[in-house]
Design an enzyme around this catalytic site. Structure first.
Site, PDB file in Angstrom:
ATOM      1  N   ARG A  84      85.441  60.523 -47.622  1.00 22.20           N
ATOM      2  CA  ARG A  84      84.906  62.025 -47.301  1.00 22.20           C
ATOM      3  C   ARG A  84      86.193  62.683 -47.641  1.00 22.20           C
ATOM      4  O   ARG A  84      87.146  62.773 -47.532  1.00 22.20           O
ATOM      5  CB  ARG A  84      84.336  61.961 -46.210  1.00 22.20           C
ATOM      6  CG  ARG A  84      84.166  63.148 -45.686  1.00 22.20           C
ATOM      7  CD  ARG A  84      82.252  64.078 -45.660  1.00 22.20           C
ATOM      8  NE  ARG A  84      82.931  65.484 -45.963  1.00 22.20           N
ATOM      9  CZ  ARG A  84      81.633  65.870 -44.739  1.00 22.20           C
ATOM     10  NH1 ARG A  84      81.534  65.480 -44.061  1.00 22.20           N
ATOM     11  NH2 ARG A  84      81.358  67.531 -44.768  1.00 22.20           N
ATOM     12  N   ARG A  93      77.960  64.526 -50.861  1.00 21.27           N
ATOM     13  CA  ARG A  93      79.062  64.340 -49.180  1.00 21.27           C
ATOM     14  C   ARG A  93      78.647  62.913 -49.866  1.00 21.27           C
ATOM     15  O   ARG A  93      78.017  62.521 -50.170  1.00 21.27           O
ATOM     16  CB  ARG A  93      78.633  64.818 -48.457  1.00 21.27           C
ATOM     17  CG  ARG A  93      77.619  64.983 -48.097  1.00 21.27           C
ATOM     18  CD  ARG A  93      76.891  66.089 -47.545  1.00 21.27           C
ATOM     19  NE  ARG A  93      77.363  67.141 -48.171  1.00 21.27           N
ATOM     20  CZ  ARG A  93      77.899  68.713 -46.962  1.00 21.27           C
ATOM     21  NH1 ARG A  93      78.146  67.447 -45.808  1.00 21.27           N
ATOM     22  NH2 ARG A  93      78.265  69.563 -47.549  1.00 21.27           N
ATOM     23  N   ASP A  96      78.622  61.512 -44.471  1.00 21.69           N
ATOM     24  CA  ASP A  96      78.615  62.595 -43.554  1.00 21.69           C
ATOM     25  C   ASP A  96      77.624  62.393 -42.197  1.00 21.69           C
ATOM     26  O   ASP A  96      77.078  61.732 -42.057  1.00 21.69           O
ATOM     27  CB  ASP A  96      76.527  63.440 -43.860  1.00 21.69           C
ATOM     28  CG  ASP A  96      77.491  65.488 -43.577  1.00 21.69           C
ATOM     29  OD1 ASP A  96      78.299  65.608 -43.473  1.00 21.69           O
ATOM     30  OD2 ASP A  96      76.272  65.944 -44.034  1.00 21.69           O
TER      31      ASP A  96
END
Ligand code: ROI
Length: 166
Positions: A84, A93, A96
């Protein structure tokens, strides 16, 4: 005392299904966390800036004796070990991991707001949460089912029923 905690997972980069599968595997192999329930795996339309890939979303229930901040550290280190990189706000992303509920606690601190401050408006969090906790009530007494009825499943597709998803 062990608490039941719900963690939302999201990814839209680098094989999102695999990112979520590996994240749950890692959580489950940690001595401090036990996975006790897992939602279906969803594909979802991106919320936020347009032009980013679709997301994969899921929710896991875990039990842990960690404190909320210790759990946050543990989950952030899993996010980091999965590559990440925090860049654009609301941008794409790799992984998460958000603590959405921690037992019946309400927490307002610099690093952590629980219940998660935007869960009420995100069906990609609430719908998978309903899979693992159909009778759940939030700390303020609101029934999860009523919140899901309000938001619906728009933009969500179930892509796998049972963990392990792939
Ligand atoms: N949109 C979807 N569909 N799923 C997510 O997990 C997600 N996560 C985010 C933002 C950028 C808000 N959009 C999302 O952080």
């Amino acid at each position: 005392m062990a608490e039941t905690v719900y963690v939302a997972l999201g990814s839209n980069l680098e094989q999102p299904e695999l990112q979520l599968q590996r994240a749950v595997d890692t959580i489950d192999s940690s001595p401090q966390m036990t996975v006790c329930g897992c939602s279906r795996l969803y594909r979802s339309d991106p919320v936020g800036p347009p032009g980013q890939p679709d997301y994969c979303n899921a929710v896991v229930a875990i039990t842990t004796t960690l404190t909320p901040l210790q759990l946050l550290d543990a989950l952030q280190s899993i996010e980091n070990s999965h590559g990440r990189v925090r860049s654009v706000r609301w941008g794409p992303r790799t992984l998460d991991l958000d603590i959405i509920l921690f037992g019946n606690q309400r927490i307002e601190s610099q690093r952590l707001t629980i219940p998660h401050y935007q869960m009420q408006v995100r069906n990609f969090v609430l719908c998978p949460l309903l899979d693992v906790a159909p009778d759940l009530e939030l700390p303020d007494g609101t029934a999860l089912q009523a919140m899901v009825d309000k938001l619906g499943y728009r933009g969500l597709r179930v892509i796998a029923e049972n963990y392990p998803w792939i």
